[in-house]
Write a protein that holds these residues in place. Structure first.
Motif, PDB file in Angstrom:
ATOM      1  N   ILE A   5      -7.840   1.160   7.597  1.00  0.00           N
ATOM      2  CA  ILE A   5      -8.154   2.053   6.489  1.00  0.00           C
ATOM      3  C   ILE A   5      -8.884   1.252   5.424  1.00  0.00           C
ATOM      4  N   SER A   6     -10.187   1.459   5.299  1.00  0.00           N
ATOM      5  CA  SER A   6     -10.895   0.753   4.242  1.00  0.00           C
ATOM      6  C   SER A   6     -11.336   1.799   3.245  1.00  0.00           C
ATOM      7  N   GLN A   7     -11.080   1.550   2.018  1.00  0.00           N
ATOM      8  CA  GLN A   7     -11.237   2.596   1.013  1.00  0.00           C
ATOM      9  C   GLN A   7     -11.512   1.977  -0.341  1.00  0.00           C
ATOM     10  N   ARG A   8     -12.299   2.645  -1.142  1.00  0.00           N
ATOM     11  CA  ARG A   8     -12.503   2.180  -2.501  1.00  0.00           C
ATOM     12  C   ARG A   8     -11.181   2.347  -3.258  1.00  0.00           C
ATOM     13  N   PRO A   9     -10.892   1.496  -4.275  1.00  0.00           N
ATOM     14  CA  PRO A   9      -9.680   1.724  -5.061  1.00  0.00           C
ATOM     15  C   PRO A   9      -9.807   3.053  -5.814  1.00  0.00           C
ATOM     16  N   MET A  10      -8.747   3.850  -5.805  1.00  0.00           N
ATOM     17  CA  MET A  10      -8.799   5.164  -6.455  1.00  0.00           C
ATOM     18  C   MET A  10      -8.267   5.079  -7.895  1.00  0.00           C
ATOM     19  N   TYR A  11      -7.687   3.947  -8.236  1.00  0.00           N
ATOM     20  CA  TYR A  11      -7.185   3.745  -9.591  1.00  0.00           C
ATOM     21  C   TYR A  11      -7.354   2.275  -9.937  1.00  0.00           C
ATOM     22  N   GLU A  12      -7.899   1.991 -11.096  1.00  0.00           N
ATOM     23  CA  GLU A  12      -8.007   0.595 -11.512  1.00  0.00           C
ATOM     24  C   GLU A  12      -7.741   0.451 -12.998  1.00  0.00           C
ATOM     25  N   GLU A  13      -7.091  -0.666 -13.342  1.00  0.00           N
ATOM     26  CA  GLU A  13      -6.979  -1.026 -14.750  1.00  0.00           C
ATOM     27  C   GLU A  13      -8.060  -2.058 -15.026  1.00  0.00           C
ATOM     28  N   ARG A  14      -8.749  -1.875 -16.155  1.00  0.00           N
ATOM     29  CA  ARG A  14      -9.806  -2.797 -16.527  1.00  0.00           C
ATOM     30  C   ARG A  14      -9.574  -3.321 -17.944  1.00  0.00           C
ATOM     31  N   ARG A  15     -10.389  -4.284 -18.347  1.00  0.00           N
ATOM     32  CA  ARG A  15     -10.224  -4.841 -19.689  1.00  0.00           C
ATOM     33  C   ARG A  15     -10.394  -3.761 -20.749  1.00  0.00           C
ATOM     34  N   TRP A  16     -11.215  -2.732 -20.449  1.00  0.00           N
ATOM     35  CA  TRP A  16     -11.513  -1.695 -21.435  1.00  0.00           C
ATOM     36  C   TRP A  16     -10.594  -0.480 -21.306  1.00  0.00           C
ATOM     37  N   GLY A  17      -9.762  -0.423 -20.267  1.00  0.00           N
ATOM     38  CA  GLY A  17      -8.895   0.747 -20.081  1.00  0.00           C
ATOM     39  C   GLY A  17      -8.614   0.983 -18.610  1.00  0.00           C
ATOM     40  N   TRP A  30       0.855  -1.182   0.000  1.00  0.00           N
ATOM     41  CA  TRP A  30       0.000   0.000   0.000  1.00  0.00           C
ATOM     42  C   TRP A  30       0.897   1.240   0.000  1.00  0.00           C
ATOM     43  N   PRO A  31       0.538   2.330  -0.619  1.00  0.00           N
ATOM     44  CA  PRO A  31      -0.725   2.611  -1.310  1.00  0.00           C
ATOM     45  C   PRO A  31      -0.703   2.319  -2.808  1.00  0.00           C
ATOM     46  N   LEU A  32       0.362   1.693  -3.326  1.00  0.00           N
ATOM     47  CA  LEU A  32       0.333   1.355  -4.757  1.00  0.00           C
ATOM     48  C   LEU A  32      -0.571   0.171  -5.016  1.00  0.00           C
ATOM     49  N   SER A  33      -0.490  -0.832  -4.138  1.00  0.00           N
ATOM     50  CA  SER A  33      -1.339  -1.998  -4.350  1.00  0.00           C
ATOM     51  C   SER A  33      -2.674  -1.784  -3.655  1.00  0.00           C
ATOM     52  N   ASN A  34      -3.716  -2.282  -4.262  1.00  0.00           N
ATOM     53  CA  ASN A  34      -5.032  -2.264  -3.623  1.00  0.00           C
ATOM     54  C   ASN A  34      -5.758  -3.547  -4.019  1.00  0.00           C
ATOM     55  N   ASP A  35      -7.038  -3.646  -3.676  1.00  0.00           N
ATOM     56  CA  ASP A  35      -7.713  -4.922  -3.888  1.00  0.00           C
ATOM     57  C   ASP A  35      -7.735  -5.355  -5.357  1.00  0.00           C
ATOM     58  N   SER A  36      -7.652  -4.403  -6.276  1.00  0.00           N
ATOM     59  CA  SER A  36      -7.658  -4.822  -7.675  1.00  0.00           C
ATOM     60  C   SER A  36      -6.260  -4.792  -8.279  1.00  0.00           C
ATOM     61  N   ARG A  37      -5.349  -4.036  -7.677  1.00  0.00           N
ATOM     62  CA  ARG A  37      -3.987  -3.972  -8.229  1.00  0.00           C
ATOM     63  C   ARG A  37      -3.033  -4.585  -7.213  1.00  0.00           C
ATOM     64  N   SER A  38      -2.878  -5.896  -7.263  1.00  0.00           N
ATOM     65  CA  SER A  38      -1.983  -6.571  -6.322  1.00  0.00           C
ATOM     66  C   SER A  38      -0.550  -6.255  -6.673  1.00  0.00           C
ATOM     67  N   ALA A  68      -3.981 -19.255 -12.624  1.00  0.00           N
ATOM     68  CA  ALA A  68      -5.158 -19.334 -11.751  1.00  0.00           C
ATOM     69  C   ALA A  68      -5.277 -18.029 -10.968  1.00  0.00           C
ATOM     70  N   THR A  69      -6.456 -17.417 -11.025  1.00  0.00           N
ATOM     71  CA  THR A  69      -6.627 -16.137 -10.347  1.00  0.00           C
ATOM     72  C   THR A  69      -8.093 -15.887 -10.018  1.00  0.00           C
ATOM     73  N   GLY A  70      -8.354 -14.784  -9.319  1.00  0.00           N
ATOM     74  CA  GLY A  70      -9.722 -14.395  -8.997  1.00  0.00           C
ATOM     75  C   GLY A  70     -10.271 -13.442 -10.038  1.00  0.00           C
ATOM     76  N   LYS A  71     -11.587 -13.237 -10.002  1.00  0.00           N
ATOM     77  CA  LYS A  71     -12.265 -12.356 -10.972  1.00  0.00           C
ATOM     78  C   LYS A  71     -11.636 -10.982 -11.065  1.00  0.00           C
ATOM     79  N   SER A  72     -11.255 -10.446  -9.894  1.00  0.00           N
ATOM     80  CA  SER A  72     -10.830  -9.046  -9.866  1.00  0.00           C
ATOM     81  C   SER A  72      -9.501  -8.827 -10.574  1.00  0.00           C
ATOM     82  N   GLN A  73      -8.756  -9.931 -10.885  1.00  0.00           N
ATOM     83  CA  GLN A  73      -7.457  -9.740 -11.532  1.00  0.00           C
ATOM     84  C   GLN A  73      -7.468 -10.069 -13.024  1.00  0.00           C
ATOM     85  N   VAL A  74      -8.606 -10.526 -13.532  1.00  0.00           N
ATOM     86  CA  VAL A  74      -8.635 -10.956 -14.930  1.00  0.00           C
ATOM     87  C   VAL A  74      -8.313  -9.798 -15.876  1.00  0.00           C
TER      88      VAL A  74
END
Lengths: 458, 458
Positions: free
Chosen positions: B330-342, B15-23, B60-66
């Protein structure tokens, strides 16, 4: 006695909280009597009121500080606005001429100059009232307040007395020494030298005569026009160092210059302002976080960590006075500003490869306030109202707006907005050169703007 | 040999670079062969390709990392998506069953499990190829790779050999010791103990038999349905510690776990990524700034300072492993995410006293990609397109959009957008509960969305 309170400074030493529009005296970091946080400006104004001096005080400042001064001290404070920033001598000269030619203050009246950033107890301002008698009795041209040094600082200017009678707090001055080495400072203190705290007193006649000798006008409107002819010097350099008959009053109480992070944090009543956590081994570390994202500190003692819309500072306290040099090359638009109508915060700025720029702001307009009727020639804007209600004018057409309204302002369109209740909107600017200078104001007065309009649209 | 590459972890330690979607494995902080910055995931995938193993590998991974895996490694990589996160044993079981029942891999085939976050040279993966012969010759059920310890770490698991022949790199295993005290670790190392680096090999038959004994299905679709019945345990705990005949291959080369800021920064080729200045007395300090605002560091040596959309970390390196505990609350929404679309970046979030919320994002959509046709029931949105061109659908009406277009999406309106060229827009969400869960997807496929539409509007 009249008081001229000088409010200047670009405040790079307290970066990233201070910026060109938010100088150090406007940072709300000190605890007030009521336990709220107050700024140096608010503190000094409160103290002047408490000792009964505020009614006799005018404030000299530059254009960029008028809005924030009025926001913090109220809109009824008397402000002398310098047409351009030219150091303390021109600012004092303009204020003195204002007192003389506009207010009609007598030439025999004592005028005292106070800096806005002295961190002192009320006792200091009570003490200052004595300066009037001292000046009259000593018949000196100039009286200064000198603070009894508590350590051999190499950051301050020293007032060197001519002769000191034991136990006497008033002394004639021999000369001045600016920022001596520590060993030299120690030597000066042994000879009863005092810190120069920037408080000067003189009869109004004294400064008016100096201006006359310089062939400068002593009528306010005239001097305003010739402001760029006044030497761009400090009052110390242009006046004090050229005068022989100066007396100093020794002040033995507490006086501090809170101009750097190490001195300022020493006076804060809490180690943390804003979101975050000071973890293990962070003794004597201060965290100030103006952003809504958390800051975690671990294993860093004796440091100051400041997070603001302008940037992030991580400094060991003893190094913090060097910040001004370190960030000299960082030139940046202010990311947060307080204005007469409210405030804005820059959320995002991006310049694409084709030189097109996008700037996103959250803007808050206080109930009853309005933005001027204005035009931009290098950008279009989209406003999404997210809070409150107001009136919006686009090319002379009036429209009622509320939470949810989206307003598109094409390049070249005339527009203004007035808040009925506290109003907030997200602004997306798009164009080239997204700068404050591309605001071309047609009218500031809302009634004038309304008169230009067609009937209301809903 | 088949390889199952495990990509897990919520990555709170970085943290704070990694978050629930960016391991942690997705952070681009390492220098690649070409001098660009690459992530651990990109590095490992490149290395597997270079040694000729990538063709035999499934991830093998979870949905959030696809989405981020496909963005970083390409859309043609074989990914086994765990229906929910349940530790390494279920993930390995599902992948093994996929190899067996979908791909038709023989029960005699050797399967090797690799973690995605080993920081090693290609030589490590070359060495791993030997595991196939070792397993066949030793007739052991399980083969592990053990790293020769370079210091008595108390952070790792140790493999304790049964008997060691001098100079022999293959040994039978006695037992395991998890995170021993340093003195104990020293003692273990003297007895030829090895670090457990999370590499396991076995014949496909081995794991399939275990599942059968557990009465779990060995058909992929069936196991998917019963995924929540698989014990939520690590592979170490559920399998390795229950098996007697294990061999280990000693690896003498470089191996590192870059799971904490102190170990990760030691492998970075530069002390600064992003805008800012490392001032005097900042020896061995690393600054990583993902924001566009400058960071100034003064008089803080041996520290790691990380500024991201999620927050700010200021830590002495030796304290940095404690970050996970410090930010537990500290529980917080991810402020940055990479997705399949961008990607998207949160610019601002604010909750007013009346519980209405405003969230502002900058969203980037890659050319050719589209957002799903979706509805929100708790918010309206305003999009200001600031770059590129695309097609937008609102309630079955298609519209061409380009830089400057403003799109208003009322609560309950069906909408989708497709980028023709790389497209960016500023989104202002307004409503209550501005959460990802208020995205109700009607259709993902753009052709399907188009079929619902009336003819194009311009």
């Amino acid at each position: 006695m009249k008081v001229i309170l000088l409010s200047g400074g670009s405040g790079r030493r307290l970066w990233p909280l201070s910026n060109d529009s938010r100088s150090k005296q406007f940072l709300k970091l000190l605890e007030s009597n009521e336990g709220n946080l107050e700024s140096m400006a608010e503190r000094v104004w409160r103290q002047l009121r408490e000792v009964g001096l505020s009614e006799s005080t005018i404030i000299a400042t530059g254009k960029s500080q008028v809005d924030i001064l009025q926001n913090q001290l109220g809109t009824d404070i008397p402000i002398i606005v310098e047409p351009e920033r030219r150091d303390t001598f021109p600012a004092i000269a303009l204020s003195a001429v204002y007192l003389y030619s506009i207010i009609g203050v007598s030439l025999d009246e004592i005028v005292t100059i106070l800096p806005i950033d002295s961190y002192v107890d009320n006792q200091f301002y009570e003490y200052i009232k004595n300066i009037e008698n001292v000046l009259n009795e000593s018949e000196a041209s100039l009286a200064l307040v000198g603070v009894k040094p508590s350590y051999p600082s190499s950051k301050y200017g020293y007032i060197i007395p001519k002769d000191v009678e034991a136990g006497k707090k008033i002394m004639r001055i021999s000369h001045f020494v600016e920022k001596p080495e520590e060993a030299h400072a120690l030597h000066l203190i042994e000879k009863n030298a005092l810190w120069n705290c920037g408080v000067f007193s003189f009869k109004l006649d004294f400064i008016i005569s100096i201006l006359q000798k310089m062939n400068l006008p002593i009528q306010y409107e005239e001097l305003l026009k010739h402001y760029n002819h006044i030497p761009k010097n400090s009052f110390d350099y242009e006046v004090v160092e050229k005068v022989d008959d100066i007396v100093a009053l020794q002040y033995d109480g507490r006086w501090k210059d809170l101009g750097t992070w190490n001195t300022l944090t020493a006076e804060m009543s809490t180690n943390q302002i804003g979101t975050g956590v000071l973890g293990p081994n962070t003794l004597n570390t201060h965290l100030i976080n103006e952003q809504d994202r958390p800051v975690a500190v671990l294993g860093i003692p004796n440091a100051v960590i400041v997070v603001s819309p302008d940037g992030v500072l991580v400094a060991d306290k003893k190094f913090s006075p060097k910040i001004k040099t370190l960030i000299a090359d960082i030139s940046q638009r202010p990311m947060y500003e307080e204005r007469r109508w409210g405030w804005y915060k820059v959320l995002d700025y991006f310049k694409y490869e084709d030189c097109k720029e996008v700037l996103t702001k959250r803007i808050g307009l206080s109930a009853g306030k309005n933005l001027s009727y204005q035009v931009h020639f290098k950008r279009s804007e989209v406003w999404t109202v997210v809070k409150g209600e107001g009136h919006f004018v686009l090319n002379e057409t009036l429209q009622h707006v509320r939470e949810g309204t989206v307003l598109e302002i094409p390049l070249g369109a005339r527009h203004a907005i007035k808040a009925v209740t506290d109003l907030e909107f997200i602004e997306v600017q798009k164009g080239t050169e997204l700068i404050e200078e591309d605001i071309h104001r047609i009218s500031l007065n809302w009634d004038d703007i309304l008169l230009k309009c067609s009937p209301i649209r809903n």
